[in-house]
Design an enzyme around this catalytic site. Sequence first.
Site: not given
Length: 381
Positions: A189, A101
């Site tokens: 993101e 992530y």
Amino acid sequence: MKLHEYRSKQLFSKFGIPIPRGRVAMTAHEAKTIARELGCPVVIKAQVLVGGRGKAGGIRLVHTPEEAEEAATQVLGMQINGLPVRKVLVDEAAEISSEIYLGVTNDRAIRSPVMMASAEGGVDIEEVARTHPDKIVRTYIDPLLGFQDHQARYLAVAIELARDHWREFINIACGLYRAYKSSDATLAEINPLVITGDNRLLALDGKMVLDDNALFRHSDLAEMRDIDEEEAIEREARRFGLSYVKLDGSIGCMVNGAGLAMATMDVVKLFGGEPANFLDIGGGAGADKVSAALQLILRDPNVKVVMFNIFGGITRCDEVARGILATLEEVDTDLPMVARLVGTNEEEGRRLLAEADLVTATSLADAAEKAVALAGKGASK
Ligand code: GDP
Ligand code: MN
């Protein structure tokens, strides 16, 4: 404003972040053609502005163009969290050996942008934050200095990334920060950023949220707004030049001025109520705008009482009162209404509303207290 996955990834790619080859299809037939051009396997990915598409069945790995067509037919017929899927992204499939992530956002408490990374990518990052907060590492960014290489290296070490990926990772993290900064985003993101079977880093998913208040300096990005996917009511509000945000409470609020609208919501909460919305009708709003705003509020089935808080400066209180009365003649509602009008022509405004049996108030506290009491009564009925 949220950007679709394919738009986010296209933007990332401009900043040197590696993304899979792929194209968007509006029909299953197009998806088949793209699958043939890219070469299989491919993934068919629903383009909707909500997360959790994987879990909902909106992401399919397929091995032939025919399978791609079939999967696209299914996905294009789906609704994910209430949103119909109108487009699919057909991406070259990647072989995944691990999922990371990587994201950048504003930390309001620290008043600084923050870059976050985790070795537990691919899954819901909010879930990781709840259950294993120590698995997410952060580095705060000085907006004047920008994101520095050493910060990227710190993240790479902290998530125990193998040393041979550091250079790529630093380029990706720096690119992500530049994409975020240059588009006035509030979130950029990559989840997951994968290590592929042939040992490269690749951004498989992308998400960007842009600051609506900065869109005026990004006409190219503003054009990407997908009006099909926004709440119909918020779209309508924009058409009338109203700032409307739907909330979950029962007290519909109509206010002129953003600051006053926020203060109104605070005071409603102070007296134990919950606002149903934020609504700023702006300065100098005439009867037309007031009428449009009231109709928006009344469309929300949760609303038990409507509260007006108008400070008459350029906006005239009698004009606002006339807008309210004109709307009440058109729409059929027996919801209680509380009005606090002060400023230009306030006596006239109050007189008009009192004649029509609206509850009037002189102070904001008085209005909020009355509205909360009426909402409570409505709820127990
Ligand atoms: P989200 O569920 O909306 O966040 O969609 P993602 O694009 O993040 O995909 C969810 C998951 O599907 C990923 O974490 C992967 O495990 C899987 N996935 C997505 N693309 C591919 C691909 O090209 N190959 C493989 N094998 N899996 C993929
Ligand atoms: Mn994802």
